[in-house]
Design an enzyme around this catalytic site. Structure first.
Site: not given
Lengths: 66, 261, 373
Positions: B95, B156, B182
């Site tokens: 990744k 986040g 994400a």
């Protein structure tokens, strides 16, 4: 002689191998990859990788990450 | 079934292994998620706390490791981390993350493309993490990326799929699988991405910081399965009118009397 | 390489559609291939006004009140193929002619004087008389006088398309004629055109060569138009995935019953044609849709703004026909005989701006490396 391991100065005995260093740190060599002076050393070669005075060693492994 | 670079996955939920309270909790959560692919990061061994070992926690015969290049700020750092990761993990899967801005951790498109081109040449299976930019996704696909991983919202933030319009275009256009990564803060976000036609989602924070990460992992598993099922079943469009498609009502229709038969 | 599902399978797929499927398709923001099957089905016929309304709205939203205009320039009616439906078929007794480069340039300049900025160079398949060297030389002569040069010629190799692209050709039209393999073999009796798969792969070769636009289409009247529509959409969808930098267009050449000519095997009415055009517009909002002078003035006027984005005008389908209007040897007889000004006026009357060019080749940078995909 002295080496730098993961940024910290460490004294090791003469004629130490990378494997000796790993064992002295109580690490499992199976889960590690190392860089000695910027060159990748794979785990099977840890015993034949002899350390020299002033070597810069990085011991790296996987941690949790996203 | 989801296929990336010739490898099949029966689960469309990828799980990140960061931010868990302990390796044990992480392991149980991964098991509850049903995931077959987890992301891991490379770090220097903390010589003062040397026994936290993720490689031992997970059964690698069942779970595929996807090392990331987190922390890399440019292509060169990412390539260096990739090479270490390959040696450490024994896999050429990667990744790719290039995040020069430490505040937002948003990915750098220019260096991500540069690194992808190089890493593909070096034999890596590259899954780049990108902003939801459709043309970048296509350029990466052309450069040989095995999948693309557009973000739903900054990492986040738990904001969900704020980039929905762009992600939809990426899904529509891409030949390679699209993994939404994400910003997925709740199972409903994951379900939405799957309903849109994403091939998989990657979830980390939302599971790791939940009150009960193991139960939350199960909730994400169910949401991803439901979303995929809905996508395959074919969703209707939400409509403001009760039945705009019936021929008697609805929009103004053009005069078609000119057509002869 | 693109492969077409079995034609009978496509027909089954369409026929199975229910009225609910049609309604659902009309309700959807993105019409997918399954919805398209419903919209092409007989069940959708009574929803033609709703389809027209959506098609019109999408077309206006994407293209605005604008219609592009072009003219074909027939360079040669020589052909090595025997195709049952075509006026140029090798067995037909018609006066055969290939324009010299000077004659071709002269014809092009007539179109230029009439106001055309976009011309489509057309030949039969006669590589010795009108091969790549000929087309390249002609393109080099015309490139500075026209905004866009398209070709509709025999299938070429990728390297040949690259040569023509560098010489100033920006678009390639190559129609499969029919995606029904059995009918294809039945109507293509002899010549290189008998190779279905080579032809099917041609749009991809042209796109890989960097062409800005690729035109595909079926010759309506050969096989079931509904299944042709679905096959066209699948081909388009595949091409878009492989060649995301390329624009695509679809043409709708329609064979019509005419005395002494090839009788359509599966006649397509204006109503059918309209349904096909609307359905494809709902399926793909960005694809160019072409309506040629094969269709009549009444139908072409009525369709303005409902889906098509490009019209031909003042067409003659015989080589040399612009300088000698009475010349024989045409490919088909046209249905709309108006000249460019008259077609432009009809567009303006409907509130549409006739556009003669939408790109200037001067802006083009010939960097083929950046075009590989």
């Amino acid at each position: 002689m002295n080496i730098t391991c993961n940024g910290e100065q460490r004294a090791v005995e003469k004629n130490s191998s990378l494997n000796d260093l790993v064992i002295s740190l109580e690490l499992n060599p199976q889960a590690l990859v190392a860089e000695v002076n910027g060159k990748i050393v794979e785990q099977p070669k840890f015993t034949e990788q002899m350390l020299q005075d002033g070597d810069r060693v990085e011991l790296i492994r996987f941690v949790g990450g996203g | 079934m989801l296929t990336i670079a010739g490898t099949q996955f029966s689960s469309r939920l990828f799980v990140g292994t960061g931010k868990f309270a302990s390796s044990r909790e992480m392991k149980e959560a991964v098991e509850a998620s049903g995931s077959q692919m987890v992301t891991v990061a490379l770090r220097r061994v903390d010589l003062n706390n040397p026994h936290d070992d993720i490689m031992q926690a997970l059964d690698r015969t069942k779970i595929h490791f996807l090392p990331n290049t987190s922390g890399a700020r440019n292509a060169e750092e990412a390539i260096r981390l990739a090479k270490l990761a390959r040696v450490a993990s024994g896999t050429n899967w990667l990744k790719l993350e290039v995040t020069p801005d430490p505040r937002t951790l948003l990915p750098d498109p220019v260096d991500t493309l540069k690194a992808t081109e190089q890493l593909v040449k070096d034999g890596f299976i590259v899954l780049p993490y990108i902003n939801a930019d459709p043309i970048l996704a296509l350029r990466l696909q052309d450069a040989g990326a095995a999948a693309v991983m557009p973000l739903g919202s900054p990492i986040g933030t738990n904001q969900g799929i704020m980039t929905a319009m762009q992600v939809e275009i990426i899904i529509q256009q891409a030949r390679v699988p699209v993994v939404v990564d994400a910003g997925i803060g709740a199972p409903s976000h994951a379900a939405r991405a799957m309903e849109m036609g994403a091939d998989a989602v990657l979830v980390n924070t939302a599971i790791a910081v939940a009150g009960d990460p193991v139960r939350m992992a199960g909730a994400f598993r169910a949401a991803v399965e439901a979303g995929r099922e809905a996508y395959e079943a074919g969703l209707g469009k939400p409509s403001k009118q009760a039945s705009a498609s019936s021929p008697e009502e609805g929009m103004l229709t053009p005069d078609l009397d000119f057509i002869q038969d | 390489m693109f492969t077409v599902p079995d034609f009978a399978h496509l027909q089954q797929w369409i026929i199975r559609s229910t009225e609910d499927d049609v309604r659902r398709a009309l309700d959807r923001e993105h019409v997918d291939i399954h919805d398209l099957a419903a919209l092409l089905s007989p069940r959708a016929e009574k929803y033609l006004p709703q389809m027209a309304a959506r098609s019109s709205r999408i077309t206006l939203q994407r293209f605005g009140h604008v219609t592009q205009l072009y003219a074909p320039l027939y360079l040669s009616n020589l052909c090595v193929n025997r195709c049952a439906y075509c006026g140029f078929s090798a067995g037909n007794r018609i006066p055969r002619r290939t324009l010299t480069l000077n004659e071709a340039e002269q014809e092009a300049m007539i179109l230029h004087e009439r106001g055309f900025q976009h011309i489509l160079l057309v030949t039969g398949e006669a590589p010795k008389a009108a091969g790549v060297d000929y087309l390249e030389e002609l393109a080099l002569r015309l490139r500075d006088r026209f905004a866009a040069l398209s070709i509709e010629v025999q299938p070429l190799e990728q390297a040949e398309y690259e040569r023509l692209f560098r010489a100033g050709v920006t678009a390639v039209a190559v129609y499969q004629e029919t995606y029904d393999r059995a009918i294809y073999q039945q109507v293509h009796l002899a010549g290189r055109k008998c190779d279905y798969d080579y032809r099917l792969d041609t749009p991809a070769r042209a796109a890989a060569a960097g062409m800005r636009e690729i035109g595909i289409g079926s010759l309506l009247g050969l096989a079931d138009w509904r299944a042709e529509g679905l096959a066209l959409a699948l081909h388009l969808q595949w091409l878009r995935k492989q060649f995301w930098r390329t624009s695509f267009a679809i043409s709708f050449p329609r064979l019509r019953p005419a005395a002494g000519e090839f009788q359509p095997l599966a006649p397509v009415s204006e109503k059918n044609l309209s349904q096909l055009i609307f359905a494809l517009r709902l399926f793909d909002h960005n694809v160019g849709l072409l309506l040629s002078t094969r269709e009549e003035e009444r139908f072409r006027n009525g369709m303005i703004g409902l889906g098509p984005t490009r019209y031909s005008a003042g067409s003659c389908t015989a080589p040399g026909g612009y300088s000698q209007p009475d010349i024989e040897g045409e490919q088909f007889s046209v249905g709309d005989h108006r000249n460019l000004a008259e077609v432009s006026d009809a567009l303006i009357a409907k509130g549409f701006d006739p556009v003669y060019k939408d790109w200037d080749k001067e802006f083009q940078v010939f960097n083929l490396e950046s075009l590989s995909s």
